[in-house]
Design an enzyme around this catalytic site. Structure first.
Site, PDB file in Angstrom:
ATOM      1  N   ASN A  12      14.123 -44.954  37.562  1.00 32.88           N
ATOM      2  CA  ASN A  12      14.258 -46.173  36.773  1.00 32.88           C
ATOM      3  C   ASN A  12      13.731 -45.850  35.382  1.00 32.88           C
ATOM      4  O   ASN A  12      12.524 -45.812  35.159  1.00 32.88           O
ATOM      5  CB  ASN A  12      13.432 -47.284  37.439  1.00 32.88           C
ATOM      6  N   LYS A  19      10.045 -44.507  35.928  1.00 35.87           N
ATOM      7  CA  LYS A  19       9.461 -44.788  37.244  1.00 35.87           C
ATOM      8  C   LYS A  19      10.293 -44.048  38.277  1.00 35.87           C
ATOM      9  O   LYS A  19      11.518 -43.975  38.138  1.00 35.87           O
ATOM     10  CB  LYS A  19       9.529 -46.295  37.541  1.00 35.87           C
ATOM     11  N   ARG A 104      18.717 -46.634  38.507  1.00 39.33           N
ATOM     12  CA  ARG A 104      18.866 -48.041  38.175  1.00 39.33           C
ATOM     13  C   ARG A 104      19.554 -48.108  36.818  1.00 39.33           C
ATOM     14  O   ARG A 104      19.077 -47.509  35.844  1.00 39.33           O
ATOM     15  CB  ARG A 104      17.500 -48.710  38.082  1.00 39.33           C
ATOM     16  N   HIS A 193      18.583 -58.419  37.636  1.00 38.16           N
ATOM     17  CA  HIS A 193      17.754 -58.361  38.861  1.00 38.16           C
ATOM     18  C   HIS A 193      18.634 -58.356  40.110  1.00 38.16           C
ATOM     19  O   HIS A 193      18.186 -58.774  41.189  1.00 38.16           O
ATOM     20  CB  HIS A 193      16.801 -59.582  38.990  1.00 38.16           C
ATOM     21  N   LEU A 222      10.441 -64.084  40.615  1.00 39.77           N
ATOM     22  CA  LEU A 222       9.480 -64.469  39.581  1.00 39.77           C
ATOM     23  C   LEU A 222       8.515 -63.318  39.312  1.00 39.77           C
ATOM     24  O   LEU A 222       7.505 -63.152  39.992  1.00 39.77           O
ATOM     25  CB  LEU A 222       8.687 -65.706  40.032  1.00 39.77           C
ATOM     26  N   ASN A 224       7.410 -60.584  35.725  1.00 40.11           N
ATOM     27  CA  ASN A 224       7.215 -60.792  34.298  1.00 40.11           C
ATOM     28  C   ASN A 224       8.546 -61.293  33.711  1.00 40.11           C
ATOM     29  O   ASN A 224       8.583 -62.255  32.953  1.00 40.11           O
ATOM     30  CB  ASN A 224       6.730 -59.499  33.650  1.00 40.11           C
ATOM     31  N   GLY A 225       9.651 -60.657  34.131  1.00 35.88           N
ATOM     32  CA  GLY A 225      10.969 -61.269  33.930  1.00 35.88           C
ATOM     33  C   GLY A 225      11.230 -62.151  35.143  1.00 35.88           C
ATOM     34  O   GLY A 225      10.697 -61.876  36.215  1.00 35.88           O
ATOM     35  N   ARG A 254       9.505 -64.267  27.660  1.00 34.20           N
ATOM     36  CA  ARG A 254      10.817 -64.768  27.206  1.00 34.20           C
ATOM     37  C   ARG A 254      10.897 -66.275  27.394  1.00 34.20           C
ATOM     38  O   ARG A 254      10.412 -66.806  28.394  1.00 34.20           O
ATOM     39  CB  ARG A 254      11.946 -64.108  27.995  1.00 34.20           C
ATOM     40  N   GLY A 343       6.306 -60.256  41.493  1.00 34.50           N
ATOM     41  CA  GLY A 343       4.855 -60.370  41.284  1.00 34.50           C
ATOM     42  C   GLY A 343       4.286 -61.773  41.415  1.00 34.50           C
ATOM     43  O   GLY A 343       3.337 -61.999  42.162  1.00 34.50           O
ATOM     44  N   ASN A 347       2.802 -63.502  45.093  1.00 35.13           N
ATOM     45  CA  ASN A 347       1.336 -63.589  45.075  1.00 35.13           C
ATOM     46  C   ASN A 347       0.759 -64.936  44.666  1.00 35.13           C
ATOM     47  O   ASN A 347      -0.382 -65.227  45.010  1.00 35.13           O
ATOM     48  CB  ASN A 347       0.773 -62.528  44.124  1.00 35.13           C
ATOM     49  N   GLU A 397      13.186 -53.046  45.043  1.00 35.91           N
ATOM     50  CA  GLU A 397      14.401 -52.604  44.354  1.00 35.91           C
ATOM     51  C   GLU A 397      14.648 -51.113  44.573  1.00 35.91           C
ATOM     52  O   GLU A 397      15.786 -50.685  44.675  1.00 35.91           O
ATOM     53  CB  GLU A 397      14.289 -52.936  42.858  1.00 35.91           C
TER      54      GLU A 397
HETATM   55  P1  AMP Z   1       6.594 -57.973  38.370  1.00 38.07           P
HETATM   56  O1  AMP Z   1       7.346 -58.052  37.080  1.00 38.07           O
HETATM   57  O2  AMP Z   1       7.393 -58.370  39.560  1.00 38.07           O
HETATM   58  O3  AMP Z   1       5.845 -56.680  38.558  1.00 38.07           O
HETATM   59  O4  AMP Z   1       5.436 -59.107  38.267  1.00 38.07           O
HETATM   60  C1  AMP Z   1       4.366 -58.965  37.356  1.00 38.07           C
HETATM   61  C2  AMP Z   1       3.647 -60.291  37.232  1.00 38.07           C
HETATM   62  O5  AMP Z   1       3.212 -60.744  38.517  1.00 38.07           O
HETATM   63  C3  AMP Z   1       2.355 -60.205  36.420  1.00 38.07           C
HETATM   64  O6  AMP Z   1       2.594 -60.386  35.057  1.00 38.07           O
HETATM   65  C4  AMP Z   1       1.536 -61.359  36.976  1.00 38.07           C
HETATM   66  O7  AMP Z   1       1.784 -62.506  36.203  1.00 38.07           O
HETATM   67  C5  AMP Z   1       2.100 -61.609  38.356  1.00 38.07           C
HETATM   68  N1  AMP Z   1       1.132 -61.361  39.421  1.00 38.07           N
HETATM   69  C6  AMP Z   1       0.839 -60.193  40.008  1.00 38.07           C
HETATM   70  N2  AMP Z   1      -0.128 -60.370  40.947  1.00 38.07           N
HETATM   71  C7  AMP Z   1      -0.445 -61.688  40.939  1.00 38.07           C
HETATM   72  C8  AMP Z   1      -1.372 -62.502  41.675  1.00 38.07           C
HETATM   73  N3  AMP Z   1      -2.158 -61.992  42.605  1.00 38.07           N
HETATM   74  N4  AMP Z   1      -1.394 -63.819  41.393  1.00 38.07           N
HETATM   75  C9  AMP Z   1      -0.598 -64.339  40.444  1.00 38.07           C
HETATM   76  N5  AMP Z   1       0.283 -63.625  39.734  1.00 38.07           N
HETATM   77  C10 AMP Z   1       0.365 -62.324  39.968  1.00 38.07           C
END
Ligand code: AMP
Length: 411
Positions: A12, A19, A104, A193, A222, A224-225, A254, A343, A347, A397
């Site tokens: 990626n 990555k 990717r 995605h 959900l 960062n994107g 964004r 993320g 979580n 992914e």
């Molecule tokens: P991703 O783009 O799927 O890697 O998600 C990254 C985002 O997940 C981070 O910017 C956090 O806002 C969120 N995140 C990760 N761990 C947690 C957690 N334990 N509780 C709340 N948000 C989380």
């Protein structure tokens, strides 16, 4: 390819990052129920800078993460460094066990509806799509070229972020703008995605003990994107991202949906250039623009401490999410499951609770104690009485890219 070749390297490539994961697709030690085993994972960051960093974890050897810092000039040097790390673990890329490299690729336009073995014509088409994906496709192309140079004999497969969304009907994919202008510039909703939406919607069906063809799912990716999709019988019928990943939900940095006239206003009244507006909406908006933080953990901490700006940012994020759940319920007619992933989705229990709160009339509810459970496994968080299953399904992914790649080269 020999009968023993069961490994797939997944790459990626970002503009300054690489990555990777090496998976064995024929290993009996099952990972995620897929029959695949992850042998090594890692990341090269800040490529082209003096402080490039490579973090490599040899999972098969049960080894600890090895980190090296120092200048890595370009993607070619980065992949060479990764190959050296893998060779140290006896997993070198010259191994006859390597079946293929899966890449990717963010934008596949309309042409690529499935994973595709890369040849010159395919590379040319990915290049032709650079104007609609200026931030992503060039990095992906660099990654492909670099890997081709390293193992010219090996099949290289492109797995497109947009492919899963190519089943969207025309009435969902077209913007209501002049058709000739739209077509001349390939302006339409592509969605992103896609590997995550495909993987998560399929795993949701497994969780419910149903075939993907028999259920309708709203997937909320959900991270960062962030993006939502409406999946009818395993096929995407609508998704929230559009020509670019800027449209739709409120994201980390964004804006998501916005009146397009805001952009003319910023140009005419605030005197901003197109590049400045692009940067504002993609990098300085969303949760970050609203409250100064884009990490949901930090936002929750601030809310718990009584911070009103963080609370408003959270409410705006949830309001948009709820609107998409409602809209996709209407699009699908009947919903079997709403699934949270990535993320934040995996979580952040408060996000899941708030997004579904008040949707009982739609058959949706979250059980507080199930929602509080932390787990890496797919799970249901809705009470038994709810008509619609609410689920948390960790996305993967890389595994999806490896599976699609391996399926294609062994077909
Ligand atoms: P991703 O783009 O799927 O890697 O998600 C990254 C985002 O997940 C981070 O910017 C956090 O806002 C969120 N995140 C990760 N761990 C947690 C957690 N334990 N509780 C709340 N948000 C989380």
């Amino acid at each position: 390819m020999t009968a023993k070749a069961t490994r797939v390297l997944v790459l990626n490539s970002g503009s300054s990052s690489l990555k990777y994961q090496l998976l064995d697709m024929g290993d009996a030690r099952s990972d995620n129920g897929s029959g695949a085993a992850r042998l090594a994972v890692g990341l090269v960051e800040r490529i082209g800078e003096a402080t490039s960093r490579l973090a490599h974890t040899p999972l098969a050897a049960g080894g600890a993460t090895r980190e090296t810092t120092g200048p890595i000039a370009d993607h070619q040097a980065a992949l060479k460094a990764v190959a050296d790390e893998l060779a140290t673990d006896g997993l070198g890329l010259d191994s006859p066990e390597l079946a293929a490299i899966g890449h990717r690729v963010v934008h596949g336009g309309l042409k690529f509806t499935a994973p595709t073995v890369i040849d010159d014509a395919v590379l040319k088409e990915i290049e032709r799509l650079v104007p609609v994906a200026p931030l992503h496709n060039p990095a992906n192309i660099t990654g492909i070229r670099t890997a081709q140079a390293l193992r010219p004999d090996l099949p290289q497969v492109a797995v497109f972020d947009t492919a899963f969304h190519t089943t969207m009907p025309e009435h969902a994919a077209r913007y209501a703008i002049d058709v000739a202008t739209a077509d001349a510039h390939r302006i339409r909703r592509y969605g992103f995605h896609g590997t995550s939406h495909a993987y998560v919607s399929r795993r949701t069906a497994e969780l419910l003990g149903k075939a993907p063809e028999d259920i309708n799912v709203i997937v909320l990716h959900l991270g960062n994107g962030a993006s939502a999709s409406a999946v009818r019988g395993g096929r995407c019928v609508d998704t929230s991202m559009g020509l670019t990943p800027l449209e739709g939900l409120v994201m980390g940095t964004r804006s998501g949906d916005i009146d397009p006239a805001v952009t003319f206003h910023l140009k005419r009244v605030a005197g901003m250039s197109a590049d400045e507006i692009d940067e504002l909406l993609n990098k300085k908006s969303g949760l970050l623009g609203l409250c100064g933080d884009n990490d949901m953990r930090e936002i929750r901490r601030r809310i718990d401490g009584g911070d009103e700006r963080a609370a408003l940012a959270f409410d705006i994020y949830i309001h948009r999410l709820k609107k998409y759940i409602g809209a996709y319920t209407a699009v699908l007619g009947k919903v079997d499951a709403v699934t949270f992933t990535a993320g934040v989705g995996e979580n952040a229990a408060p996000v899941r609770a708030a997004a579904v709160a008040g949707l009982e009339e739609l058959g949706m509810a979250v059980d507080a104690s199930l929602n509080a459970v932390r787990s890496d496994e797919p799970r249901l968080i809705s009470p038994d009485y709810a008509r619609v299953a609410v689920a948390v399904v960790p996305t993967d992914e890389e595994l999806e890219i490896a599976q699609q790649t391996y399926a294609l080269v062994t077909a």
